[in-house]
Design an enzyme around this catalytic site. Sequence first.
Site: not given
Ligand code: NAI
Length: 485
Positions: A157, A255
């Site tokens: 994001n 976070e």
């Molecule tokens: P996600 O948490 O799966 O992905 C975020 C990062 O983690 C990406 O770089 C991804 O490649 C990595 N990742 C995913 N699985 C992993 C694993 N097993 N081990 C290590 N790294 C891993 O989030 P996603 O699926 O992109 O979005 C889902 C929801 O998460 C969104 O709808 C939103 O609600 C929330 N989100 C919150 C954010 C924040 O700023 N706190 C940022 C992005 C998403």
Amino acid sequence: MLSEAPAVAEFYGSFIGGEEASASTASTFQTFDPATGLPLTTIQRGAQADVDAAVANAQEAFPAWRDLPGFERGRILLAISRKILENKDRLVELESRDNGKSYMDAGFDVITAARYFEYYAGVADKLGGETIPIGATHVSYTRPEPYGVTAHIVPWNAAFQQAARGVAPALAAGNVAVVKPAEDTSITTVVLAKLAIEAGLPAGVFNVVTGLGREAGAALVKHPGVSRITFTGSVPTGQEIMRSAAENLNPVTLELGGKGPNIIFEDADLSAAIPGSLMAININAGQVCAAGSRLLVHSSIHDQVVEKLVTMNAGVKLGAGWTGAQMGPITTAAQFKKVQEYLEIGKNEGAIVAVGGSAATGDGVDGGQFIQPTIFTGVKNSMRIAQEEIFGPVLSVIVFDTEDEAVAIANDTPYGLTAGMWTQNLGRAHRVAAQIEAGQVSVNDYFAGGVQAPFGGYKASGIGREKGMSAIHEYLQTKAVSIKL
Ligand code: NAI
Ligand code: MG
């Protein structure tokens, strides 16, 4: 405003030990332009071997980087900050095409990234310990020491800004870094690593492994050579990463998003509160962990506030960043689907669509992942659209009558990242700020802390703090040295 979309290179690969992977040998995947749905670029699909190489390069670079005088590390970080600003226009183009951001939002991210390197450049030579009075027969003091290799898992994001948010304090403290950007938005992190080398950062201090979360990301957080993990993203992935970190007993900063309450009291200056509250949800098309996604409005001003918000939202121009539009698309296909599902959930729960309410169609948005900026009224805090992170331009408006009720509603979610309030009453501002369960509270503003104020979650919004001096302490461990005289 440009006449066509700015070009993007055909390939972006991992950046390890000062060199980018070669397109000819890399295993790859395709990314798409969220504003059009058309192919954008090809990204290296990093694997275990790439993570091993990145960690090994970082480990090799660590002693020399750690032992540089702090002011020399600081000068290099300051040079990186300047490099970012010199390349601002190009970085905005790239981040906007990759993520879908408006140029205003992308510009904010690039400037903020430069600020992280500038801020922590100034900190690098001020990291002293303390002397401990354990008695006249001894001298005792502490040394704040870096951990070694820090792993950074970055979401999509605010890719560029979030990479800088972790890497700048980690490096200032004398650590070395390996970053895994989100699969959908790797471009600007790779470019940042290259700019850092141009600015004089030694090879191996800042490495990037592109790839998928469950492959490159999982391999990185499990790697025995990693000593500290910083993650921003979803709650389930954060939990999984914390479990992996337990294997190596590594500390984590997590976070994990929020459901920010933004309270407009009856004594608020509405000329500031209304545009400020709309900005708090519409910035980056609502794809912000800290967004003010629940608007709590006092019953006496509810109708007039909603009327103005609806008028302003109806005028928001959607489109690709390079067209000069105010709001871009949803970055990932999965997220686009998720936001649309929540629009239906809200309608089925009985909330009223005051404006928006569906994906956008028409000239300049067809084919892209655009959502009409949406306001739900008649929302009860128990509804899913008030409890769960939607991560899109969807505002849930909730009515309250008393200050106590506003505080109770504000705190009634699993999350606790940020909160806002609008009031002219100083006593109320301090009283409510003290009662809110959130890591960051803004009064008569939203997102007010800049890069200097600590940022992080209460409750399910996470562990640890980023930004400010708090982040520097997360990247240092304390050694106590005691000598008998
Ligand atoms: P996600 O948490 O799966 O992905 C975020 C990062 O983690 C990406 O770089 C991804 O490649 C990595 N990742 C995913 N699985 C992993 C694993 N097993 N081990 C290590 N790294 C891993 O989030 P996603 O699926 O992109 O979005 C889902 C929801 O998460 C969104 O709808 C939103 O609600 C929330 N989100 C919150 C954010 C924040 O700023 N706190 C940022 C992005 C998403
Ligand atoms: Mg995921």
